[in-house]
Design a protein around this motif. Structure first.
Motif, short mmCIF file in Angstrom:
data_model
loop_
_atom_site.label_atom_id
_atom_site.label_comp_id
_atom_site.label_asym_id
_atom_site.label_seq_id
_atom_site.Cartn_x
_atom_site.Cartn_y
_atom_site.Cartn_z
N GLY A 152 16.25 -0.47 26.75
CA GLY A 152 15.88 -1.42 27.80
C GLY A 152 14.51 -1.16 28.38
N ASP A 153 13.67 -0.45 27.62
CA ASP A 153 12.32 -0.09 28.08
C ASP A 153 11.32 -1.11 27.55
OD1 ASP A 153 9.85 1.05 28.67
OD2 ASP A 153 10.56 3.10 28.31
N GLY A 154 11.04 -2.12 28.36
CA GLY A 154 10.15 -3.20 27.92
C GLY A 154 8.75 -2.72 27.62
N ASP A 155 8.21 -1.82 28.44
CA ASP A 155 6.85 -1.32 28.21
C ASP A 155 6.77 -0.59 26.88
OD1 ASP A 155 5.98 -2.33 30.62
OD2 ASP A 155 6.16 -0.42 31.70
N ALA A 156 7.74 0.29 26.63
CA ALA A 156 7.74 1.06 25.38
C ALA A 156 7.93 0.15 24.17
CB ALA A 156 8.83 2.12 25.42
N ALA A 157 8.80 -0.84 24.30
CA ALA A 157 9.04 -1.77 23.19
C ALA A 157 7.78 -2.55 22.86
CB ALA A 157 10.18 -2.72 23.53
N SER A 158 7.11 -3.04 23.90
CA SER A 158 5.88 -3.79 23.70
C SER A 158 4.81 -2.94 23.04
CB SER A 158 5.38 -4.32 25.05
OG SER A 158 4.15 -5.02 24.89
N GLU A 159 4.63 -1.72 23.53
CA GLU A 159 3.61 -0.84 22.97
C GLU A 159 3.94 -0.43 21.54
OE1 GLU A 159 0.61 -0.16 24.21
OE2 GLU A 159 1.22 -1.62 25.72
N ALA A 160 5.22 -0.23 21.25
CA ALA A 160 5.62 0.14 19.89
C ALA A 160 5.32 -0.98 18.90
CB ALA A 160 7.11 0.50 19.86
N VAL A 161 5.60 -2.22 19.30
CA VAL A 161 5.31 -3.36 18.43
C VAL A 161 3.80 -3.52 18.25
CG1 VAL A 161 5.32 -5.88 18.34
CG2 VAL A 161 7.43 -4.66 18.79
N VAL A 167 0.85 -1.19 0.00
CA VAL A 167 0.00 0.00 0.00
C VAL A 167 0.88 1.24 0.00
CG1 VAL A 167 -1.70 1.31 1.33
CG2 VAL A 167 -1.90 -1.17 1.15
N ASP A 168 0.53 2.19 -0.85
CA ASP A 168 1.34 3.40 -1.01
C ASP A 168 1.57 4.09 0.33
OD1 ASP A 168 2.74 5.34 -2.48
OD2 ASP A 168 0.97 6.65 -2.50
N GLY A 169 2.82 4.29 0.68
CA GLY A 169 3.18 4.99 1.91
C GLY A 169 3.34 4.10 3.13
N ARG A 170 2.77 2.89 3.09
CA ARG A 170 2.82 2.03 4.28
C ARG A 170 4.25 1.57 4.58
NH1 ARG A 170 2.25 1.32 9.17
NH2 ARG A 170 2.71 -0.80 9.84
N GLY A 171 5.02 1.27 3.54
CA GLY A 171 6.38 0.79 3.76
C GLY A 171 7.22 1.78 4.56
N GLU A 172 7.15 3.05 4.19
CA GLU A 172 7.95 4.06 4.89
C GLU A 172 7.49 4.22 6.33
OE1 GLU A 172 9.68 8.58 4.14
OE2 GLU A 172 8.22 7.69 2.75
N HIS A 173 6.18 4.24 6.54
CA HIS A 173 5.66 4.34 7.91
C HIS A 173 6.08 3.12 8.74
CE1 HIS A 173 3.46 7.99 7.32
NE2 HIS A 173 2.65 7.48 6.42
N ALA A 174 6.02 1.94 8.13
CA ALA A 174 6.39 0.71 8.84
C ALA A 174 7.85 0.76 9.28
CB ALA A 174 6.15 -0.51 7.96
N LEU A 175 8.73 1.28 8.41
CA LEU A 175 10.15 1.36 8.77
C LEU A 175 10.40 2.40 9.86
CD1 LEU A 175 11.84 0.89 5.29
CD2 LEU A 175 11.55 -0.78 7.12
N ASP A 176 9.61 3.48 9.85
CA ASP A 176 9.70 4.44 10.96
C ASP A 176 9.31 3.75 12.27
OD1 ASP A 176 10.46 6.48 9.25
OD2 ASP A 176 8.43 7.32 9.08
N GLU A 177 8.28 2.91 12.19
CA GLU A 177 7.84 2.17 13.38
C GLU A 177 8.91 1.19 13.84
OE1 GLU A 177 4.18 0.59 11.84
OE2 GLU A 177 3.35 2.60 11.57
N HIS A 178 9.61 0.58 12.89
CA HIS A 178 10.73 -0.30 13.24
C HIS A 178 11.80 0.47 14.03
CE1 HIS A 178 10.07 -3.67 10.00
NE2 HIS A 178 9.06 -3.54 10.84
N ASP A 179 12.08 1.70 13.59
CA ASP A 179 13.07 2.52 14.29
C ASP A 179 12.66 2.75 15.74
OD1 ASP A 179 14.78 2.81 12.11
OD2 ASP A 179 13.85 4.68 11.43
N HIS A 180 11.37 3.02 15.96
CA HIS A 180 10.88 3.25 17.33
C HIS A 180 11.00 1.99 18.17
CE1 HIS A 180 8.25 6.67 15.53
NE2 HIS A 180 9.42 7.12 15.92
N ILE A 181 10.72 0.85 17.56
CA ILE A 181 10.83 -0.43 18.28
C ILE A 181 12.26 -0.67 18.71
CG2 ILE A 181 10.62 -2.94 18.04
CD1 ILE A 181 8.30 -2.34 16.02
N VAL A 182 13.20 -0.49 17.78
CA VAL A 182 14.61 -0.72 18.09
C VAL A 182 15.09 0.24 19.17
CG1 VAL A 182 16.96 -0.75 17.19
CG2 VAL A 182 15.09 -1.62 15.79
#
Length: 216
Positions: free
Chosen positions: A185-194, A164-179
């Motif tokens: 070492g913030d388990g709560d934030a990692a879980s919520e980001a995923v 879907v147009d634009g989804r790939g870029e947004h998904a990779l931004d979300e990957h950055d937040h997860i990493v």
């Protein structure tokens, strides 16, 4: 006997991998003789592998033929509920247990995958690899096993939401937040980001399915 068991295992994995990478898509018919020729395996282990995949609901019957199964709306929703919770747990544990080397690999994946933004199929494969790395970084073998099963059924989706147009870029931004959350070492934030990441993927897929049905 050992050779027969090895052949069964190889045939099963070969067919499963072919479904996973999209060689065979939902609705495609699987024929023993064609599979045996493609993979260079005798028909007996192919037949037994097909039976096993049917038992696992990866294949379904269409008359006398076996076809790759597809997921209806309810199955899709159920799968995403389970995936969201398990992936959230994996990210939480990764924030606690991931080695520095594992975090560097995740960061590198998130960076290098941006080169694939114009290649949805390749980006989808990279996305699976990224999530698998998080699963492994959880250092919980039982969780990894369950997530492998969930992702096996994800292969029964005919298209990737990353197309879907634009989804790939947004998904990779979300990957950055997860990493970043795992690295901190913030388990709560990692879980919520995923969980937020998977929620967006589910929403995109629902829109895809609705648009496809409207066009039919």
């Amino acid at each position: 006997m050992a050779e027969t068991k090895a052949g069964q295992r190889d045939a099963y994995q070969l067919i499963l991998e072919a479904i996973d990478i999209g060689i065979y898509k939902p609705g495609d018919r699987l024929v023993e003789s064609e599979l045996a020729d493609r993979f260079g395996v005798s028909r007996t282990p192919i037949r037994e592998a097909l039976q096993r995949l049917e038992t696992q609901s990866m294949l379904t019957r269409d008359g006398r033929s076996l076809i790759v199964a597809s997921l209806d709306h309810n199955q899709l929703a159920e799968l995403y509920v389970v995936r969201t919770e398990l992936e959230g747990l994996a990210a939480r544990l990764a924030a606690r247990h991931a080695a520095p080397e594992e975090i560097r690999v995740l960061r590198q994946m998130a960076h290098e995958d941006r080169a694939l933004l114009n290649e949805p199929a390749a980006l989808a494969r990279a996305n699976r690899r990224f999530h698998k790395q998080i699963h492994l970084a959880s250092h919980n073998r039982y969780l990894v096993q369950q997530l492998d099963l969930v992702h096996r059924f994800m292969a029964l989706m005919a298209t990737t939401s990353l197309a879907v147009d634009g989804r790939g870029e947004h998904a990779l931004d979300e990957h950055d937040h997860i990493v970043a959350a795992i690295e901190a070492g913030d388990g709560d934030a990692a879980s919520e980001a995923v969980k937020a990441h998977i929620s967006k993927a589910f929403e995109t897929r629902l829109r895809l399915d609705a648009a496809r049905e409207a066009a039919e």
